[in-house]
Design a protein around this motif. Structure first.
Motif, PDB file in Angstrom:
ATOM      1  N   GLN A   4       0.806  -1.226   0.000  1.00 56.25           N
ATOM      2  CA  GLN A   4       0.000   0.000   0.000  1.00 56.25           C
ATOM      3  C   GLN A   4       0.838   1.275   0.000  1.00 56.25           C
ATOM      4  O   GLN A   4       0.546   2.183  -0.777  1.00 56.25           O
ATOM      5  CB  GLN A   4      -0.983  -0.004   1.163  1.00 56.25           C
ATOM      6  N   PRO A   5       1.871   1.398   0.840  1.00 58.40           N
ATOM      7  CA  PRO A   5       2.673   2.624   0.766  1.00 58.40           C
ATOM      8  C   PRO A   5       3.377   2.805  -0.582  1.00 58.40           C
ATOM      9  O   PRO A   5       3.455   3.918  -1.101  1.00 58.40           O
ATOM     10  CB  PRO A   5       3.698   2.468   1.892  1.00 58.40           C
ATOM     11  N   TYR A   9       2.593   5.833  -3.049  1.00 60.39           N
ATOM     12  CA  TYR A   9       3.672   6.726  -3.478  1.00 60.39           C
ATOM     13  C   TYR A   9       3.661   6.895  -4.994  1.00 60.39           C
ATOM     14  O   TYR A   9       3.701   8.017  -5.513  1.00 60.39           O
ATOM     15  CB  TYR A   9       5.019   6.171  -3.001  1.00 60.39           C
TER      16      TYR A   9
END
Length: 163
Positions: A4-5, A9
């Motif tokens: 998810q990060p 991003y």
């Protein structure tokens, strides 16, 4: 924890002509489609590849199932970050609209989970989808494959409607 990060991003910095969120949403949906197929048809896939049905343990089918499940987990994470970010983008700076949008998303995710579990637990579902019958599967596995067909149909329909 990782997916998810990273997706968030890259989706924040995406300059696609389709928008910054939609390519990741489509990519996550395609991976979900593939993973649901792998999970639903693991025994059939390894049987088609030459696995022996007379053995009680089927380690290759388990491997295909686990890979499909891992891919499903990563694809769900790949899909959720841009979906939530898209909700925030569409609702603008209004905190109330963002809360309402997230509430609707959570509600429909819960409804989808309940319907998915219900479809998978109905043991006569394979009688409706007769094409799921195969030598490699028992009754319960065929019902899971039928549930997989329903899910794949809805994903394809939604992608066609959206595109």
């Amino acid at each position: 924890m990782i997916v998810q990060p990273l997706v968030g991003y890259y989706s924040d910095r995406c300059t696609s002509r389709f928008g910054c969120r939609r390519p990741f949403i489509v990519g996550g949906t395609v991976f979900i489609l593939i993973s649901v197929f792998l999970i639903g048809y693991a025994a059939d896939i390894v049987h088609a590849a030459g696995d022996d049905l007379s053995r009680p343990a089927k380690p290759r089918a388990i491997t295909v199932f686990v890979v499909g499940f891992w891919l499903l987990d990563a694809a769900n994470n790949m899909l959720m970050a841009p979906c939530r970010a898209l909700l925030a983008d569409l609702s603008g700076s209004s905190q109330k609209q963002t809360c309402v949008a997230n509430s609707f998303l959570s509600f429909f995710l819960a409804v989808g989970n309940v319907l998915g579990y219900a479809a998978g637990s109905y043991s006569n579902l394979y009688k409706i989808f007769t094409f799921t019958k195969s030598e490699a599967c028992d009754v319960y596995y065929r019902s899971t494959s039928s549930s997989s067909c329903i899910w794949d149909f809805f994903i394809l329909f939604k992608m066609w409607e959206w595109g």
